[in-house]
Design a protein around this motif. Structure first.
Motif, PDB file in Angstrom:
ATOM      1  N   LYS A   1       0.833  -1.220   0.000  1.00 53.22           N
ATOM      2  CA  LYS A   1       0.000   0.000   0.000  1.00 53.22           C
ATOM      3  C   LYS A   1       0.862   1.262   0.000  1.00 53.22           C
ATOM      4  O   LYS A   1       0.534   2.256  -0.652  1.00 53.22           O
ATOM      5  N   ILE A   2       1.968   1.221   0.747  1.00 53.34           N
ATOM      6  CA  ILE A   2       2.869   2.388   0.765  1.00 53.34           C
ATOM      7  C   ILE A   2       3.366   2.649  -0.657  1.00 53.34           C
ATOM      8  O   ILE A   2       3.318   3.782  -1.164  1.00 53.34           O
ATOM      9  N   LYS A   3       3.829   1.590  -1.325  1.00 51.21           N
ATOM     10  CA  LYS A   3       4.367   1.751  -2.691  1.00 51.21           C
ATOM     11  C   LYS A   3       3.263   2.221  -3.643  1.00 51.21           C
ATOM     12  O   LYS A   3       3.496   3.075  -4.502  1.00 51.21           O
ATOM     13  N   GLU A   4       2.084   1.652  -3.496  1.00 52.37           N
ATOM     14  CA  GLU A   4       0.965   2.036  -4.387  1.00 52.37           C
ATOM     15  C   GLU A   4       0.642   3.525  -4.241  1.00 52.37           C
ATOM     16  O   GLU A   4       0.514   4.247  -5.236  1.00 52.37           O
ATOM     17  N   ILE A   5       0.562   3.992  -2.999  1.00 54.78           N
ATOM     18  CA  ILE A   5       0.264   5.423  -2.767  1.00 54.78           C
ATOM     19  C   ILE A   5       1.387   6.285  -3.331  1.00 54.78           C
ATOM     20  O   ILE A   5       1.147   7.305  -3.984  1.00 54.78           O
ATOM     21  N   GLN A   6       2.627   5.857  -3.096  1.00 55.32           N
ATOM     22  CA  GLN A   6       3.757   6.660  -3.571  1.00 55.32           C
ATOM     23  C   GLN A   6       3.811   6.696  -5.101  1.00 55.32           C
ATOM     24  O   GLN A   6       4.138   7.723  -5.692  1.00 55.32           O
ATOM     25  N   GLN A   7       3.494   5.545  -5.735  1.00 53.59           N
ATOM     26  CA  GLN A   7       3.508   5.536  -7.209  1.00 53.59           C
ATOM     27  C   GLN A   7       2.424   6.442  -7.778  1.00 53.59           C
ATOM     28  O   GLN A   7       2.640   7.181  -8.729  1.00 53.59           O
ATOM     29  N   LYS A   8       1.246   6.402  -7.163  1.00 53.58           N
ATOM     30  CA  LYS A   8       0.118   7.199  -7.679  1.00 53.58           C
ATOM     31  C   LYS A   8       0.248   8.680  -7.379  1.00 53.58           C
ATOM     32  O   LYS A   8      -0.093   9.536  -8.193  1.00 53.58           O
ATOM     33  N   HIS A   9       0.711   8.998  -6.166  1.00 55.06           N
ATOM     34  CA  HIS A   9       0.621  10.395  -5.710  1.00 55.06           C
ATOM     35  C   HIS A   9       1.967  11.029  -5.365  1.00 55.06           C
ATOM     36  O   HIS A   9       2.005  12.174  -4.909  1.00 55.06           O
ATOM     37  N   GLY A  10       3.058  10.297  -5.535  1.00 54.71           N
ATOM     38  CA  GLY A  10       4.379  10.864  -5.211  1.00 54.71           C
ATOM     39  C   GLY A  10       4.887  10.312  -3.884  1.00 54.71           C
ATOM     40  O   GLY A  10       4.119   9.902  -3.021  1.00 54.71           O
ATOM     41  N   ARG A  11       6.219  10.341  -3.746  1.00 57.10           N
ATOM     42  CA  ARG A  11       6.848   9.708  -2.572  1.00 57.10           C
ATOM     43  C   ARG A  11       6.376  10.302  -1.252  1.00 57.10           C
ATOM     44  O   ARG A  11       6.243   9.626  -0.250  1.00 57.10           O
ATOM     45  N   ASP A  12       6.098  11.621  -1.278  1.00 56.98           N
ATOM     46  CA  ASP A  12       5.754  12.291  -0.018  1.00 56.98           C
ATOM     47  C   ASP A  12       4.279  12.161   0.346  1.00 56.98           C
ATOM     48  O   ASP A  12       3.839  12.723   1.354  1.00 56.98           O
ATOM     49  N   ALA A  13       3.506  11.428  -0.480  1.00 56.08           N
ATOM     50  CA  ALA A  13       2.071  11.275  -0.178  1.00 56.08           C
ATOM     51  C   ALA A  13       1.826  10.266   0.928  1.00 56.08           C
ATOM     52  O   ALA A  13       0.703  10.120   1.412  1.00 56.08           O
ATOM     53  N   PHE A  14       2.877   9.541   1.303  1.00 53.52           N
ATOM     54  CA  PHE A  14       2.756   8.656   2.469  1.00 53.52           C
ATOM     55  C   PHE A  14       3.589   9.265   3.595  1.00 53.52           C
ATOM     56  O   PHE A  14       4.749   9.611   3.394  1.00 53.52           O
ATOM     57  N   ALA A  15       2.994   9.426   4.780  1.00 52.84           N
ATOM     58  CA  ALA A  15       3.696  10.080   5.897  1.00 52.84           C
ATOM     59  C   ALA A  15       3.896   9.092   7.044  1.00 52.84           C
ATOM     60  O   ALA A  15       3.155   8.114   7.180  1.00 52.84           O
ATOM     61  N   VAL A  16       4.909   9.378   7.872  1.00 53.53           N
ATOM     62  CA  VAL A  16       5.178   8.556   9.060  1.00 53.53           C
ATOM     63  C   VAL A  16       5.301   9.486  10.263  1.00 53.53           C
ATOM     64  O   VAL A  16       6.023  10.482  10.210  1.00 53.53           O
ATOM     65  N   VAL A  17       4.560   9.169  11.321  1.00 53.21           N
ATOM     66  CA  VAL A  17       4.659   9.952  12.560  1.00 53.21           C
ATOM     67  C   VAL A  17       4.973   8.992  13.696  1.00 53.21           C
ATOM     68  O   VAL A  17       4.239   8.031  13.928  1.00 53.21           O
ATOM     69  N   SER A  18       6.072   9.257  14.384  1.00 53.37           N
ATOM     70  CA  SER A  18       6.435   8.361  15.495  1.00 53.37           C
ATOM     71  C   SER A  18       6.275   9.083  16.825  1.00 53.37           C
ATOM     72  O   SER A  18       5.362   9.876  17.008  1.00 53.37           O
ATOM     73  N   THR A  19       7.162   8.896  17.755  1.00 52.81           N
ATOM     74  CA  THR A  19       6.902   9.131  19.168  1.00 52.81           C
ATOM     75  C   THR A  19       8.176   9.528  19.892  1.00 52.81           C
ATOM     76  O   THR A  19       9.233   9.630  19.281  1.00 52.81           O
ATOM     77  N   GLY A  20       8.078   9.692  21.212  1.00 47.43           N
ATOM     78  CA  GLY A  20       9.272   9.842  22.044  1.00 47.43           C
ATOM     79  C   GLY A  20       9.402   8.672  22.995  1.00 47.43           C
ATOM     80  O   GLY A  20      10.090   8.755  24.001  1.00 47.43           O
ATOM     81  N   GLN A  21       8.700   7.562  22.689  1.00 48.45           N
ATOM     82  CA  GLN A  21       8.609   6.440  23.626  1.00 48.45           C
ATOM     83  C   GLN A  21       9.404   5.210  23.212  1.00 48.45           C
ATOM     84  O   GLN A  21       9.492   4.272  23.981  1.00 48.45           O
ATOM     85  N   LEU A  22       9.928   5.185  21.982  1.00 43.98           N
ATOM     86  CA  LEU A  22      10.695   4.000  21.568  1.00 43.98           C
ATOM     87  C   LEU A  22      12.094   4.050  22.172  1.00 43.98           C
ATOM     88  O   LEU A  22      12.503   5.057  22.758  1.00 43.98           O
ATOM     89  N   LEU A  23      12.836   2.984  21.975  1.00 43.88           N
ATOM     90  CA  LEU A  23      14.238   2.961  22.385  1.00 43.88           C
ATOM     91  C   LEU A  23      15.070   3.612  21.281  1.00 43.88           C
ATOM     92  O   LEU A  23      14.668   3.628  20.111  1.00 43.88           O
ATOM     93  N   THR A  24      16.221   4.153  21.655  1.00 42.18           N
ATOM     94  CA  THR A  24      16.992   4.959  20.692  1.00 42.18           C
ATOM     95  C   THR A  24      17.408   4.144  19.472  1.00 42.18           C
ATOM     96  O   THR A  24      17.390   4.643  18.346  1.00 42.18           O
ATOM     97  N   GLU A  25      17.767   2.901  19.678  1.00 45.14           N
ATOM     98  CA  GLU A  25      18.182   2.047  18.561  1.00 45.14           C
ATOM     99  C   GLU A  25      17.018   1.864  17.590  1.00 45.14           C
ATOM    100  O   GLU A  25      17.223   1.725  16.373  1.00 45.14           O
TER     101      GLU A  25
END
Ligand code: SF4
Length: 729
Positions: free
Chosen positions: A106-130
């Protein structure tokens, strides 16, 4: 007469049959307490305690830390990946390969149709640094979207931005040990006893040994304000005016450290010219602190041999948060209070590993405080990872708070949320809900299947909870500390590192870049990348064993440094990370752009934390005692205002803003002034239905703490029913 029992019967806590104590670092706030988790003969977690050998907490924990081991078996945990075609449908369980194949496809499909930046990622301050480093590698190096950020934009972005503008780099320059040296401490919008209880305990202990003035700037009589020598109940959003007026007094009375300014700072004349306009006589009418008090605290601060400032969300969550931080830095530079024991500008970070994401996640650039805007940084990282530098964008993309409006406008079509819960944490929730419904594809990766945002997802990826994994956190004072793997992940949940590694295999560059299978392997890559002449963020001499032996090591800790102690302070030589090595004094003009109380909405709406809960209660809402002590949303209201409106203590009321409404219990208290209410931000469908969240122009952090509301009466039975339903969610 004899009072009390003749034969005292002390409470006896039964000894727990602990076979082994395992080291972890608390995964809630940024204090960075070391916890020992007790495991019995059969490998079951049965208790926990503060680690007496750790300098940060010296054996103590707050209520959240002491109960944190209950998270392993808490309700609502995700046990297997879930998928569905539309968010309105029922989830279907699936296996990991199928779920990850679907996500990558799905990520690739969205990026192919609408451009690489049309898929976004939002993370957190709760994971481990690695895990942050690995996620950065996956997003920057493999998926290639530039719309990638962390939820730290809601809490620490203004501190990052202010540090960069003043000192040329992120990184809090001070440490907790500064409490033992300072002669004056000023706390801006920081309620330590509830937000960071163990940092508060360190401060309290230092003041018990050697009293020094504590000045608290906060519109509310917080717990910290109650312990202060001087409380400045400032008008919300006017901290720049107060600091400018203090600088006006300091400079006009010649109390500045001119030798330090001449040797280490740029921009003094511009700052002097600006603060000339902020005479306390005029400033008092804007910031609400009388002119004599402004002069008094300015003199107290400037004349102290060493003075320090701390701040939290009262500064950061504002339309001028970055300016507020830069202005606190101005105050400390002008008085020569940077890089010396007891003299510092110390942002008290929010989440446990907000620092780890700032340092290594590549959200705002590339790992190790490198910038996308600098070609040599792009080259260096591309070479290290073995990919083409042209794959990287040449400047930072959207922040979290701009990603959501881009969903609204159709620019972003797919989103991956990692351990963050915008359906409770973002301002103006009514608008956020519509954005979530509009997404073509949403992945939610979280420990808990019942997290509110998961209602809108197409794929749910169950993650392991903190000590079911291994890796590091960095705390407020740049101390890197370790969490050992205590238990296997629950059911078929997986460590976030494993999830990122498996996802990487599904992208072309993921077969080129090396993704170490262990956290320690990723840590060793970070150590390598941290080496370099003049770098502050240098962890090259750290190893897991050394970190464990020291119970945390502060960076910089460079190769060749002996022992187990990093450098406690930055900028001790007066050299900063700017092009010419000098700090920038930044004139900050007050802009009056907040929504303010008026005839229709006559109350300021302020928000913050309570000690029992963390963020959106995803975890603490599941812990019996945390929830028992603070089970329900409430607002603090001044008794005079309540009397005028005919509102009784512990009755339900409806709050209404221009965005939405929320029903809460009223608690009558003089902690808040007559024209303000205060609501804890932890609860679902509550204060963020009301907030406006105007953005800071530099950091893009929202002003959670300044909006206007009115109060209406409600049917008590109906409100109680609603409240029960909300608690059952
Ligand atoms: Fe955890 Fe913060 Fe409490 Fe320490 S003060 S135990 S880090 S929540």
């Amino acid at each position: 007469m004899i009072f009390g029992r003749r034969k005292p019967k002390p409470i006896v806590i039964p000894t727990k049959p602990v076979k082994e104590w395992k080291l972890a670092t608390c995964n809630y706030c940024s204090t960075g307490c070391s916890i020992e988790i007790g495991v019995d003969e059969s490998g079951r977690v049965i208790t926990s305690r503060g680690d007496a050998k750790a300098d940060v907490n010296r054996g103590k924990l707050c209520i959240k830390g002491i109960l944190e081991h209950e998270l392993f078996n808490s309700p609502g945990r995700g046990s297997q990946p879930l998928v569905r075609t539309r968010f309105q449908d029922e989830f279907q369980p699936t296996d990991w390969d199928s779920a990850l194949d679907l996500c990558a496809g799905k990520i690739k499909e969205i990026q192919q149709k609408h451009g690489r930046d049309a898929f976004a990622v939002v993370s957190t301050g709760q994971l481990l640094t690695e895990e942050f480093y690995t996620l950065g590698k996956l997003v920057r190096g493999c998926i290639g979207t530039n719309n990638y950020d962390g939820n730290t934009t809601l809490c620490m972005a203004s501190a990052v931005s202010g540090y960069k503008r003043s000192f040329g780099s992120d990184g809090p320059p001070g440490c907790y040990e500064d409490f033992e040296h300072t002669q004056c401490l000023m706390a801006f919008g920081s309620n330590l006893p509830e937000q960071h209880p163990i940092i508060y305990w360190r401060l309290k202990e230092a003041r018990e040994k050697r009293h020094f003035p504590l000045i608290v700037v906060d519109p509310r009589v917080t717990m910290l304000a109650q312990f202060a020598d001087i409380h400045l109940p400032i008008t919300p959003g006017t901290d720049c005016v107060l600091i400018n007026a203090m600088l006006h007094v300091i400079i006009s009375e010649g109390l500045q450290d001119q030798a330090y300014i001449d040797a280490h700072c740029n921009g003094f004349e511009e700052l002097r010219a600006l603060v000339a306009d902020y005479n306390p006589i005029q400033a008092q009418h804007i910031c609400g602190i009388d002119e004599d008090l402004i002069r008094h605290v300015a003199r107290l601060y400037a004349r102290a041999g060493a003075a320090m400032s701390i701040w939290t969300m009262g500064i950061n969550q504002s339309t001028h948060g970055s300016d507020g931080v830069a202005n606190i830095n101005n105050l400390n530079l002008v008085t020569g209070n940077i890089g010396k024991p007891g003299g510092t500008s110390l942002s008290i970070t929010g989440q446990c590993n907000a620092m780890g994401t700032r340092e290594w996640s590549s959200c705002s650039g590339l790992p190790g405080y490198r910038l996308l805007e600098r070609p040599e940084h792009r080259e260096e990282i591309a070479k290290f990872w073995g990919i083409d530098p042209e794959f990287f964008p040449q400047k930072r993309g959207l922040t979290q708070t701009d990603i959501f409006p881009a969903i609204e406008s159709g620019e972003i079509r797919g989103l991956w949320l990692v351990a963050t819960n915008p359906m409770t944490s973002m301002p103006n929730l009514g608008r956020i809900r519509k954005m979530m419904e509009k997404l073509d594809f949403l992945i939610v990766q979280d420990v808990y299947e019942d997290v509110e945002t998961n209602k809108y997802s197409h794929v749910y990826l169950p993650a392991a909870v903190w000590a079911e994994k291994e890796g590091c956190h960095t705390n407020t004072e740049r101390r890197v500390n370790l969490t050992r793997n205590v238990l296997k992940p629950y059911a078929d949940s997986k460590p976030d590192l494993w999830i990122f590694n498996q996802m990487a295999k599904r992208f072309d560059n993921g077969r080129v870049i090396h993704f170490p299978e262990t956290a320690e392997g990723a840590f060793n890559e970070m150590r390598e990348l941290s080496k370099g002449e003049g770098r502050t963020l240098d962890i090259s001499a750290m190893t897991y064993d050394k970190i464990e032996a020291a119970r945390g090591i502060q960076w910089p800790f460079r190769e060749g440094m002996d022992g187990l102690r990093g450098e406690p302070r930055l900028y001790t030589d007066g050299r900063f990370q700017t092009a010419d090595g000098r700090a920038n004094l930044i004139p900050v003009r007050f802009r009056d752009n907040n929504e303010k109380p008026d005839g229709d909405y006559p109350f300021w709406c302020n928000s913050g934390r309570v000690v029992e809960h963390f963020h959106t209660r995803t975890r603490t809402g599941k812990i019996g005692n945390c929830n028992k002590f603070s089970p329900t949303p409430y607002m603090e209201i001044n008794p005079d205002a309540a009397e005028e409106l005919g509102i009784e203590h512990m009755s339900y009321v409806r709050l209404v803003s221009r965005r939405g409404d929320a029903v809460v219990l009223a608690q009558l208290t003089h902690r808040v002034p007559r024209n303000m209410v205060f609501i804890p931000f932890h609860f679902y469908d509550c204060v963020n239905r009301l907030t406006l969240g105007l953005l800071d122009p530099y950091s893009r952090q929202p002003a959670f703490k300044q909006c206007a509301v009115r109060i209406e009466k409600v049917d008590q039975l109906e409100a109680a029913r609603l409240n029960r339903e909300r608690r059952a969610f």
